[in-house]
Scaffold this motif. Structure first.
Motif, PDB file in Angstrom:
ATOM      1  N   HIS A 239      -4.727  37.002  27.767  1.00 30.89           N
ATOM      2  CA  HIS A 239      -5.575  35.820  27.620  1.00 30.89           C
ATOM      3  C   HIS A 239      -6.000  35.249  28.974  1.00 30.89           C
ATOM      4  CE1 HIS A 239      -4.196  36.142  23.489  1.00 30.89           C
ATOM      5  NE2 HIS A 239      -5.281  35.445  23.180  1.00 30.89           N
ATOM      6  N   GLU A 240      -5.141  35.364  29.984  1.00 28.04           N
ATOM      7  CA  GLU A 240      -5.553  34.934  31.321  1.00 28.04           C
ATOM      8  C   GLU A 240      -6.690  35.807  31.836  1.00 28.04           C
ATOM      9  OE1 GLU A 240      -1.876  35.056  33.493  1.00 28.04           O
ATOM     10  OE2 GLU A 240      -1.489  32.912  33.150  1.00 28.04           O
TER      11      GLU A 240
ATOM     12  N   GLY B 233     -19.052  31.127  30.075  1.00 28.17           N
ATOM     13  CA  GLY B 233     -18.875  31.159  28.622  1.00 28.17           C
ATOM     14  C   GLY B 233     -19.226  29.832  27.985  1.00 28.17           C
ATOM     15  N   THR B 234     -19.283  29.845  26.668  1.00 24.76           N
ATOM     16  CA  THR B 234     -19.546  28.602  25.949  1.00 24.76           C
ATOM     17  C   THR B 234     -18.332  27.693  26.057  1.00 24.76           C
ATOM     18  OG1 THR B 234     -18.671  29.432  23.856  1.00 24.76           O
ATOM     19  CG2 THR B 234     -21.025  29.807  24.294  1.00 24.76           C
TER      20      THR B 234
ATOM     21  N   ARG C  15     -12.472  26.635  25.673  1.00 24.85           N
ATOM     22  CA  ARG C  15     -11.430  25.808  25.074  1.00 24.85           C
ATOM     23  C   ARG C  15     -10.507  26.637  24.191  1.00 24.85           C
ATOM     24  NH1 ARG C  15     -13.922  20.924  22.197  1.00 24.85           N
ATOM     25  NH2 ARG C  15     -11.735  20.399  21.963  1.00 24.85           N
ATOM     26  N   TYR C  16     -11.053  27.606  23.474  1.00 22.46           N
ATOM     27  CA  TYR C  16     -10.237  28.476  22.624  1.00 22.46           C
ATOM     28  C   TYR C  16      -9.231  29.258  23.468  1.00 22.46           C
ATOM     29  CZ  TYR C  16      -8.863  32.467  19.810  1.00 22.46           C
ATOM     30  OH  TYR C  16      -8.119  33.430  19.171  1.00 22.46           O
TER      31      TYR C  16
ATOM     32  N   ASP D  88      -2.180  27.696  26.363  1.00 21.41           N
ATOM     33  CA  ASP D  88      -1.282  26.550  26.236  1.00 21.41           C
ATOM     34  C   ASP D  88      -0.223  26.799  25.164  1.00 21.41           C
ATOM     35  OD1 ASP D  88      -2.755  25.287  28.201  1.00 21.41           O
ATOM     36  OD2 ASP D  88      -3.846  23.983  26.795  1.00 21.41           O
ATOM     37  N   GLU D  89      -0.627  27.363  24.026  1.00 18.38           N
ATOM     38  CA  GLU D  89       0.321  27.664  22.954  1.00 18.38           C
ATOM     39  C   GLU D  89       1.351  28.701  23.381  1.00 18.38           C
ATOM     40  OE1 GLU D  89      -2.082  28.913  19.697  1.00 18.38           O
ATOM     41  OE2 GLU D  89      -2.472  26.865  19.027  1.00 18.38           O
ATOM     42  N   LEU D  90       0.913  29.737  24.055  1.00 22.43           N
ATOM     43  CA  LEU D  90       1.840  30.784  24.493  1.00 22.43           C
ATOM     44  C   LEU D  90       2.837  30.251  25.514  1.00 22.43           C
ATOM     45  CD1 LEU D  90      -0.726  33.699  24.723  1.00 22.43           C
ATOM     46  CD2 LEU D  90       1.243  33.609  23.174  1.00 22.43           C
ATOM     47  N   HIS D  91       2.370  29.429  26.449  1.00 24.35           N
ATOM     48  CA  HIS D  91       3.280  28.824  27.429  1.00 24.35           C
ATOM     49  C   HIS D  91       4.259  27.877  26.743  1.00 24.35           C
ATOM     50  CE1 HIS D  91       1.778  30.474  31.162  1.00 24.35           C
ATOM     51  NE2 HIS D  91       0.540  30.263  30.738  1.00 24.35           N
TER      52      HIS D  91
END
Length: 65
Positions: A20-21, A31-32, A37-38, A44-47
């Motif tokens: 994801h990084e 990007g949009t 944000r997605y 953020d969730e993985l961390h």
């Protein structure tokens, strides 16, 4: 066995963070807003998940990552 299972979980989470990084870096600022944000939300969730496991589930004297 639980120690090996925890290591595998941490390895999976670390691999997903790297993926994801890389995706986030590839998108850059071009990007949009939703796409950025997605990807940031996924990171953020993985961390958060890795911190939760380290604080509440894992052996306290073992570093996984």
């Amino acid at each position: 066995m639980p120690n090996e299972y925890s290591i595998e979980i941490h390895n999976y989470i670390t691999a997903q963070i790297r993926i994801h990084e890389q995706e986030r870096a590839n998108v850059g600022d071009d990007g949009t807003r939703e796409e950025i944000r997605y990807l940031q939300g996924k990171l953020d969730e993985l961390h958060w998940l890795r911190r939760y496991l380290a604080d509440n589930v894992d052996l306290k004297n073992f570093t996984y990552y």
